[in-house]
Design a protein around this motif. Structure first.
Motif, PDB file in Angstrom:
ATOM      1  N   GLU A 108       0.829  -1.329   0.037  1.00  0.00           N
ATOM      2  CA  GLU A 108       0.010   0.052   0.023  1.00  0.00           C
ATOM      3  C   GLU A 108       0.577   1.185  -0.120  1.00  0.00           C
ATOM      4  O   GLU A 108       1.953   1.487   0.712  1.00  0.00           O
ATOM      5  CB  GLU A 108      -0.787   0.261   1.226  1.00  0.00           C
TER       6      GLU A 108
ATOM      7  N   GLY B 109      -0.727   7.011   1.954  1.00  0.00           N
ATOM      8  CA  GLY B 109      -1.471   7.513   3.203  1.00  0.00           C
ATOM      9  C   GLY B 109      -0.644   8.684   3.429  1.00  0.00           C
ATOM     10  O   GLY B 109       0.457   9.179   3.011  1.00  0.00           O
TER      11      GLY B 109
ATOM     12  N   TRP C  23     -10.446  -3.135   0.525  1.00  0.00           N
ATOM     13  CA  TRP C  23      -9.649  -2.199   1.649  1.00  0.00           C
ATOM     14  C   TRP C  23     -10.330  -2.117   2.909  1.00  0.00           C
ATOM     15  O   TRP C  23     -11.728  -2.111   3.087  1.00  0.00           O
ATOM     16  CB  TRP C  23      -9.743  -0.859   1.168  1.00  0.00           C
TER      17      TRP C  23
ATOM     18  N   ARG D 174      -9.958  -1.191   7.330  1.00  0.00           N
ATOM     19  CA  ARG D 174      -9.051  -0.045   8.101  1.00  0.00           C
ATOM     20  C   ARG D 174      -8.980  -0.397   9.397  1.00  0.00           C
ATOM     21  O   ARG D 174     -10.138  -1.250   9.989  1.00  0.00           O
ATOM     22  CB  ARG D 174      -9.565   1.224   7.855  1.00  0.00           C
TER      23      ARG D 174
ATOM     24  N   ARG E 130     -10.912  -4.345  13.051  1.00  0.00           N
ATOM     25  CA  ARG E 130     -10.660  -4.075  11.684  1.00  0.00           C
ATOM     26  C   ARG E 130     -11.986  -3.880  10.984  1.00  0.00           C
ATOM     27  O   ARG E 130     -12.787  -4.680  11.051  1.00  0.00           O
ATOM     28  CB  ARG E 130      -9.895  -5.124  10.886  1.00  0.00           C
TER      29      ARG E 130
ATOM     30  N   VAL F 200     -14.156  -1.489   4.313  1.00  0.00           N
ATOM     31  CA  VAL F 200     -14.123  -0.114   3.794  1.00  0.00           C
ATOM     32  C   VAL F 200     -14.765  -0.271   2.408  1.00  0.00           C
ATOM     33  O   VAL F 200     -15.894   0.263   2.067  1.00  0.00           O
ATOM     34  CB  VAL F 200     -12.756   0.488   3.534  1.00  0.00           C
TER      35      VAL F 200
ATOM     36  N   ASP G 122     -11.834   9.069   9.945  1.00  0.00           N
ATOM     37  CA  ASP G 122     -11.361   8.097   9.049  1.00  0.00           C
ATOM     38  C   ASP G 122      -9.988   7.835   9.566  1.00  0.00           C
ATOM     39  O   ASP G 122      -9.270   7.277   8.779  1.00  0.00           O
ATOM     40  CB  ASP G 122     -11.443   8.944   7.941  1.00  0.00           C
TER      41      ASP G 122
ATOM     42  N   TYR H   8      -4.877   1.855   6.830  1.00  0.00           N
ATOM     43  CA  TYR H   8      -5.638   1.218   5.807  1.00  0.00           C
ATOM     44  C   TYR H   8      -4.868   0.193   5.157  1.00  0.00           C
ATOM     45  O   TYR H   8      -3.668   0.081   4.996  1.00  0.00           O
ATOM     46  CB  TYR H   8      -5.690   2.284   4.959  1.00  0.00           C
TER      47      TYR H   8
ATOM     48  N   CYS I 243      -4.892  -3.187   2.615  1.00  0.00           N
ATOM     49  CA  CYS I 243      -5.347  -3.763   1.142  1.00  0.00           C
ATOM     50  C   CYS I 243      -5.141  -5.339   1.458  1.00  0.00           C
ATOM     51  O   CYS I 243      -4.293  -5.817   2.026  1.00  0.00           O
ATOM     52  CB  CYS I 243      -4.233  -3.410   0.150  1.00  0.00           C
TER      53      CYS I 243
END
Length: 123
Positions: free
Chosen positions: A6, A9, A36, A38, A45, A48, A90, A94, A96
């Motif tokens: 990833e 960010g 995805w 987060r 977890r 997303v 948010d 994050y 993947c």
């Protein structure tokens, strides 16, 4: 072994936007549903978004629906997450993930994970 990396960010002010990228290697990327997730400190977890291998079917978690867009470029082995109207809630790492057999929202169904990229939204 399979790697998911990833990037994208960082620190952004509330109301701003970020575009996350995830590049896969050592897997047949086009066969996988890509997702995805987060995770914020002290929280579980959270799903997303995900996108099926064709790119034509997507799903979003309630917390980002309407503010985010997931897309993929199978020729580049890359999945993207465009996030707009960011707010402090948010803030999270994050991740993947790649899922060969499913297309769900459950982290346990995903086969491979990246190391994550930190997103911090300041108020």
């Amino acid at each position: 072994q399979v790697q998911l990396a990833e990037s994208g960010g960082g620190l952004v002010q509330a109301g701003g936007s970020l575009r996350l990228s995830c590049v896969g290697s050592r897997l047949v990327f086009s066969r996988y549903t890509m997702g995805w997730f987060r995770q914020a400190p002290g929280k579980e977890r959270e799903f997303v978004a995900n996108i099926r291998w064709t790119g034509s079917t997507t799903d979003y978690g309630d917390s980002v629906k309407g503010r985010s867009t997931i897309s993929r470029d199978n020729a580049k082995n890359t999945v993207y997450l465009q996030m707009n109207s960011l707010n402090p809630e948010d803030t999270a790492v994050y991740y993947c993930a790649a899922d060969l057999l499913g297309s769900g929202r459950y982290a346990s169904s995903y086969d491979y994970w990246g190391q994550g990229t930190q997103v911090t939204v300041s108020s």
